[in-house]
Design an enzyme around this catalytic site. Structure first.
Site, PDB file in Angstrom:
ATOM      1  N   TYR A 213     -27.438 -56.103 -12.673  1.00 12.55           N
ATOM      2  CA  TYR A 213     -28.293 -56.160 -13.856  1.00 12.55           C
ATOM      3  C   TYR A 213     -27.394 -55.992 -15.078  1.00 12.55           C
ATOM      4  O   TYR A 213     -26.720 -54.966 -15.233  1.00 12.55           O
ATOM      5  CB  TYR A 213     -29.361 -55.069 -13.807  1.00 12.55           C
ATOM      6  CG  TYR A 213     -30.403 -55.331 -12.757  1.00 12.55           C
ATOM      7  CD1 TYR A 213     -31.550 -56.055 -13.054  1.00 12.55           C
ATOM      8  CD2 TYR A 213     -30.224 -54.877 -11.451  1.00 12.55           C
ATOM      9  CE1 TYR A 213     -32.496 -56.321 -12.088  1.00 12.55           C
ATOM     10  CE2 TYR A 213     -31.163 -55.135 -10.474  1.00 12.55           C
ATOM     11  CZ  TYR A 213     -32.306 -55.857 -10.802  1.00 12.55           C
ATOM     12  OH  TYR A 213     -33.235 -56.124  -9.832  1.00 12.55           O
ATOM     13  N   HIS A 245     -31.038 -65.129 -11.467  1.00 15.09           N
ATOM     14  CA  HIS A 245     -32.290 -64.853 -10.763  1.00 15.09           C
ATOM     15  C   HIS A 245     -33.468 -64.681 -11.711  1.00 15.09           C
ATOM     16  O   HIS A 245     -34.478 -65.367 -11.607  1.00 15.09           O
ATOM     17  CB  HIS A 245     -32.121 -63.604  -9.912  1.00 15.09           C
ATOM     18  CG  HIS A 245     -33.200 -63.420  -8.890  1.00 15.09           C
ATOM     19  ND1 HIS A 245     -34.370 -62.760  -9.146  1.00 15.09           N
ATOM     20  CD2 HIS A 245     -33.281 -63.838  -7.601  1.00 15.09           C
ATOM     21  CE1 HIS A 245     -35.123 -62.755  -8.058  1.00 15.09           C
ATOM     22  NE2 HIS A 245     -34.486 -63.394  -7.114  1.00 15.09           N
ATOM     23  N   HIS A 402     -45.244 -54.675 -12.841  1.00 15.59           N
ATOM     24  CA  HIS A 402     -43.913 -54.072 -12.813  1.00 15.59           C
ATOM     25  C   HIS A 402     -43.895 -52.735 -12.083  1.00 15.59           C
ATOM     26  O   HIS A 402     -44.629 -51.801 -12.419  1.00 15.59           O
ATOM     27  CB  HIS A 402     -43.413 -53.852 -14.246  1.00 15.59           C
ATOM     28  CG  HIS A 402     -42.048 -53.228 -14.316  1.00 15.59           C
ATOM     29  ND1 HIS A 402     -40.896 -53.914 -14.009  1.00 15.59           N
ATOM     30  CD2 HIS A 402     -41.654 -51.975 -14.649  1.00 15.59           C
ATOM     31  CE1 HIS A 402     -39.856 -53.121 -14.165  1.00 15.59           C
ATOM     32  NE2 HIS A 402     -40.283 -51.942 -14.543  1.00 15.59           N
ATOM     33  N   HIS A 404     -40.561 -50.666  -9.431  1.00 14.72           N
ATOM     34  CA  HIS A 404     -39.133 -50.799  -9.113  1.00 14.72           C
ATOM     35  C   HIS A 404     -38.963 -51.153  -7.639  1.00 14.72           C
ATOM     36  O   HIS A 404     -39.746 -51.906  -7.080  1.00 14.72           O
ATOM     37  CB  HIS A 404     -38.392 -49.531  -9.510  1.00 14.72           C
ATOM     38  CG  HIS A 404     -38.208 -49.404 -10.994  1.00 14.72           C
ATOM     39  ND1 HIS A 404     -37.582 -48.332 -11.599  1.00 14.72           N
ATOM     40  CD2 HIS A 404     -38.570 -50.223 -12.012  1.00 14.72           C
ATOM     41  CE1 HIS A 404     -37.575 -48.497 -12.915  1.00 14.72           C
ATOM     42  NE2 HIS A 404     -38.168 -49.634 -13.179  1.00 14.72           N
TER      43      HIS A 404
END
Length: 626
Positions: A213, A245, A402, A404
């Site tokens: 990231y 991605h 959203h 994780h």
């Protein structure tokens, strides 16, 4: 029921001709992804309400495989394998029960359309119904799909493929994708548009990490008045289609203190190297979300995202996710997004509001669980006040679910007049694939409505409690709602009351700041983390904990600006509940047989009509001959 079923079947004849006419005029595929980072496996597809059609273009003259997996692995996968031999294309429908040769499915539901090969590539086109009702097939819907792929340089030994394909070795992989996406109708752009790019600068992708990231800060164009973003286009470095991605772009809440030179590459996200003040950008609104397969993103013609307005800090943080499962060395990237904007303002400003669980350590997820549900909601008193101040309801047209790494099932629901319905859900969520989900129909939110966010986590591989937080190893449960017209509410969250959480693990009394357990004596002076992790979590206790929290009061948080900011930022109320109707089961015997009596009657009527017609015609011809 008979009347409904008869009408449906009478309409079928007209619909069939309409579908055939539309397919005859199709000009190719609507979606495309490069599945591997080397660019050797390209997948194209299109779909309608009943069927999906793929075309795989793979750099091989052997067999080609494509599968739909529950989790990215072989077991439980629905697999299709095809090849071209001596000019003839072959296709077999298979399924995998283990990491072994996939068995041939008794029900061959994948249908070969065409196939050919040249000296370097094999091209296969095939289709399948979205729902086959075959227990060995996976339903293809709007959820995140784990697509697995493989190929071999040789065809199966037998022409029929009965002996099975040879082992693919390293020519394989998995990728999350959204196969069924709601397309936004193409709209013409204004004549006077401008562009700006937010792209990375020759980022060196580490060769020792599967996933990276990467964050970079950008300055927005300096504008003298408000403009509208109307379209976004991916800018992908040549050859990096399989590497890039997804990305998220946050409009920073305020000007960051740490401004790096324009030629700076940026930093690894969520690491000490990234400036701390950049993290505050995550508290701003989401300006863009793009993922592989999304293509260009065009807003409906009545909507535009505002920049250059009073809320514009002037800076955007881009978080890019790079996927390098084969840890290839020597990769560099300068991908990002191109934004098209205009001074010709559209009818409505797009707003983005976050709803869900308040981020922080009071969000507790026990370890060792195949399934643990966390729920939160937007206080209807807060939401109603802001809508009433706006003077009209808001309409949600898209969202970004959203959580994780532990989230597996996410949903946003609406409670109105005691009835609970889904707005958006993903029963196969993957953190590594996040993008704007366009709703099939806009959802209007009125005063008195309640929004409920639910996340289901899998922590079977975890030995310790997982807490809520900003970092990727921590957890979240929220939804970013894209809506219009823009109003002044930014965040509407809740969390279980801390006293309710602590009472379950045995804490009888405590001080909050700084946290200190006062009773019972066995826990005195223990930290919050020591209390949570010292508890003996079992499957039964974890499920009891989830129910215990849902049955208690929640603390609510309401953050915005304007007249409604006079509302208290925090409140308290029980968790709201509504009645939910079970979802329809398209494979239910009851559902499939409900129309049979009516269809039988229709067939009898048709047969009688044909018999009568023949009798009349026969009499007519006899009269002529006489």
């Amino acid at each position: 029921m008979a009347k409904l079923c008869s009408s449906s079947n009478l309409l079928t004849f007209t619909i069939v001709f309409a579908i055939l006419a539309r397919l005859g005029n199709a000009n190719g595929f609507t979606h495309h992804e490069t599945l591997d980072e080397a660019g050797k496996y390209n997948l194209f597809w299109k779909f309608d309400e009943e069927k999906i059609e793929f075309e795989a273009q793979v750099q091989t003259t052997g067999w080609v495989g494509l599968g739909l997996s529950p989790n990215g692995g072989m077991p439980g996968s629905d697999i299709v394998i095809g090849w071209v031999k001596d000019g003839k294309a072959h296709l077999t429908d298979r399924y995998a029960e283990a990491n072994a040769q996939p068995a041939v499915d008794e029900s061959q539901d994948w249908e070969l359309v065409s196939g050919n090969e040249n000296g370097t590539h094999t091209v296969l086109r095939f289709n399948r119904k979205l729902t086959t009702c075959d227990s060995k097939d996976r339903v293809i819907n709007k959820d995140t799909m784990r697509v697995i792929w493989a190929w071999h340089d040789e065809d199966p030994e037998e022409a029929s493929g009965g002996a099975g394909p040879g082992y693919h070795s390293s020519n394989r992989g998995a990728r999350s994708s959204i196969l069924i996406t709601q397309a936004v109708p193409e709209t013409s752009l204004p004549d006077n548009t401008y562009t700006f790019n937010l792209t990375m600068r020759n980022v060196s992708i580490p060769s020792n990490l599967h996933t990276v990231y990467w964050c970079r800060l950008f300055k927005l164009p300096t504008l003298d008045r408000k403009h509208h973003i109307v379209k976004m286009e991916p800018v992908i470095t040549s050859g990096n289609d399989g590497l890039v991605h997804h990305l998220l772009a946050y409009k920073c809440k305020r000007n960051p203190d740490t401004i790096v030179p324009e030629d700076h590459q940026g930093h690894n996200c969520y690491t000490p190297n990234m400036p701390m003040d950049w993290r505050e950008c995550y508290e701003g609104s989401l300006i863009a979300a793009w993922a592989i397969g999304s293509g260009d993103i065009t807003y409906p013609e009545h909507l535009g995202y505002p920049i250059g307005d009073d809320d514009d800090s002037g800076y955007v943080l881009i978080e890019m996710h790079y996927d390098n499962p084969q840890v290839l060395p020597g990769l560099y990237d300068s991908s990002g997004l191109r934004f098209i904007y205009t001074p010709e303002l559209r009818d409505n400003d797009i707003g983005i509001m976050e709803v869900g669980m308040r981020v922080g350590k009071h969000h507790v997820i026990p370890p060792g669980q195949d399934s643990f549900i966390t729920s939160a909601f937007c206080d209807p008193r807060c939401l109603s006040q802001y809508i009433e101040d706006l003077g009209q309801p808001i309409k949600i047209f898209a969202n970004v679910l959203h959580s994780h790494l532990l989230g597996v099932q996410l949903s946003l629901r609406l409670i109105r007049d005691g009835v609970e319905t889904d707005i958006s859900r993903d029963d196969n969520y993957d953190f590594n694939l996040q993008f704007v989900r366009t709703l099939g129909e806009e959802v209007t939110i009125y005063p008195g409505d309640t929004l409920v966010m639910e996340c289901n986590y899998r922590t079977a591989h975890k030995d310790n409690v997982v807490y809520g937080g900003l970092g990727t190893p921590e957890e979240m449960c929220m939804d970013f709602l894209f809506y219009y017209p823009k109003f002044n509410l930014h965040n509407c969250d809740s969390s279980p009351q801390l006293s309710r959480t602590l009472s379950f693990v045995g804490v009888e009394d405590y001080n909050l700041d700084p946290f200190q357990v006062l009773a019972p004596p066995s826990m005195v002076n223990k930290s919050y983390e020591e209390v949570m992790e010292g508890f003996q979590w079992t499957d039964e206790r974890a499920q009891q904990f989830s129910s215990h929290l849902m049955d208690g009061n929640f603390t609510t948080y309401c953050f915005g600006k304007g007249n409604s900011s006079t509302l208290p930022s925090t409140g308290e109320m029980p968790f709201p509940r509504g009645t939910r109707a079970p979802p329809p089961d398209p494979c239910s015997r009851t559902a499939s047989s409900a129309c049979r009596p009516a269809l039988a009657a229709l067939h009898v009527w048709a047969a009688a009509f044909m018999a009568l017609s023949c009798k009349v015609l026969h009499s007519y011809y006899i009269q002529i001959l006489d």
